[in-house]
Design an enzyme around this catalytic site. Structure first.
Site, PDB file in Angstrom:
ATOM      1  N   CYS A   1      15.944 -43.984 -57.218  1.00  0.00           N
ATOM      2  CA  CYS A   1      15.149 -44.621 -56.168  1.00  0.00           C
ATOM      3  C   CYS A   1      15.878 -44.515 -54.838  1.00  0.00           C
ATOM      4  O   CYS A   1      15.901 -43.456 -54.229  1.00  0.00           O
ATOM      5  CB  CYS A   1      14.817 -46.064 -56.525  1.00  0.00           C
TER       6      CYS A   1
ATOM      7  N   CYS B   1      21.103 -41.805 -54.952  1.00  0.00           N
ATOM      8  CA  CYS B   1      20.410 -42.589 -55.969  1.00  0.00           C
ATOM      9  C   CYS B   1      19.237 -41.731 -56.402  1.00  0.00           C
ATOM     10  O   CYS B   1      18.253 -41.614 -55.679  1.00  0.00           O
ATOM     11  CB  CYS B   1      19.921 -43.926 -55.419  1.00  0.00           C
TER      12      CYS B   1
END
Lengths: 206, 109
Positions: free
Chosen positions: A105, A102
């Protein structure tokens, strides 16, 4: 909750946590019980869930097809709830290896794997795995043949990925439970591949 | 940060403290993944994490960022006010010591 018996002042962020929580409880937004419940549920989630899905898919081609079509529903089929997001299962093949990240985040299939390891949330992993995945995987001790493509899947708030690794050779006749023991968290992220435990040549495995 | 140059991946695990798990639990409840207390979206969590300066982002821990973001979002949503928060912070600090022990591990980045 067991206390360590050491008394130290709150850090700034702990102070904020206590303050925010007490305000939310006073206002009736959340309850202490609900928080304790969510903590306990999170602690109970671990990579065994993803591993169970993989082992089941290795033995049941129809389940595997359903899993690749709709990961969330396939998880629910085995009793694992994946509320509020789409789970996409990506399959390793003899042509391609998959890895998840990711970059924004820390989105992670936490309902199936538990909370992510720290390195998954770290700047080096998030920055580099999309640019030089082979090099990053090598740092994890995972060498991917240059003949294989590497696909990097970037998760987001609405969809999460999980890797379906290749079943290792030499596991013919294994039970589902035994197969599941080969599927580690890192295999489900794609920074590792399942391998058979090393056994000495003089001793036969059970 | 995807694609930017960065150092080697340190294969560190995250040993979660209780207070960090409480922040995690609050997020799960406030975004409505579990329960019916939905007051925000995951996108707001990220937006307010990204509102930190790059220096602060790297300097503080993962759940430090989250607790700041959750608090900020609750203020933006009008669930709590800055005044209430200021009073509460003082009251909690006055109450003083806590038995939450600090972790021995290095702070997460």
């Amino acid at each position: 909750m067991k206390q360590a018996g050491r008394y130290e002042p709150y850090s700034y962020f702990q102070l904020m946590e206590v303050s925010l929580r007490e305000l939310l409880v006073e206002k009736g937004v959340v309850t202490d019980d609900a928080i304790a419940g969510a903590m306990a549920a999170m602690r109970a989630r671990g990579p065994e869930r993803g591993a169970a899905m993989v082992a089941h898919a290795w033995l049941d081609p129809a389940y595997k097809a359903r899993m690749l079509a709709d990961g969330s529903r396939a998880a629910e089929e085995l009793g694992f709830e994946v509320p509020g997001l789409r789970l996409i299962v990506v399959e390793n093949t003899s042509q391609a290896h998959n890895v998840i990240v990711c970059t924004l985040c820390s989105c992670y299939p936490r309902m199936l794997l538990g909370l992510p390891p720290e390195w998954y949330k770290s700047r080096p992993y998030r920055s580099r795995v999309v640019r030089e995945p082979r090099k990053v995987l090598a740092e994890f001790g995972t060498k991917i043949s240059p003949k294989l493509k590497i696909r990097v899947h970037d998760s987001n708030a609405d969809m999460r990925y999980m890797v379906l690794p290749l079943r290792p050779e030499g596991t013919e006749g294994w039970s589902e439970a035994r197969l599941a023991t080969l599927v580690t968290r890192d295999c489900l992220i794609g920074v590792a591949v399942p391998t058979l435990p090393k056994i000495s040549k003089t001793r036969k495995s059970k | 940060m995807g694609g930017l140059p960065a150092g080697k991946v340190r294969r560190s695990e995250h040993a979660y403290d209780d207070w960090e798990l409480r922040v995690d639990a609050m997020m799960m409840l406030l975004v409505g993944v579990v329960g019916d207390a939905k007051r925000m979206t995951v996108d707001e969590l990220r937006k307010n994490v990204e509102a930190l300066t790059p220096e602060d982002y790297d300097k503080i821990g993962y759940y430090d960022r989250w607790v700041i973001s959750l608090t900020q979002t609750m203020i933006q949503r009008g669930v709590i006010t800055t005044d209430e928060l200021a009073k509460k912070l003082v009251a909690v600090q006055k109450r003083g010591q806590t038995s939450i022990s600090r972790p021995k591990r290095a702070r997460s980045r």
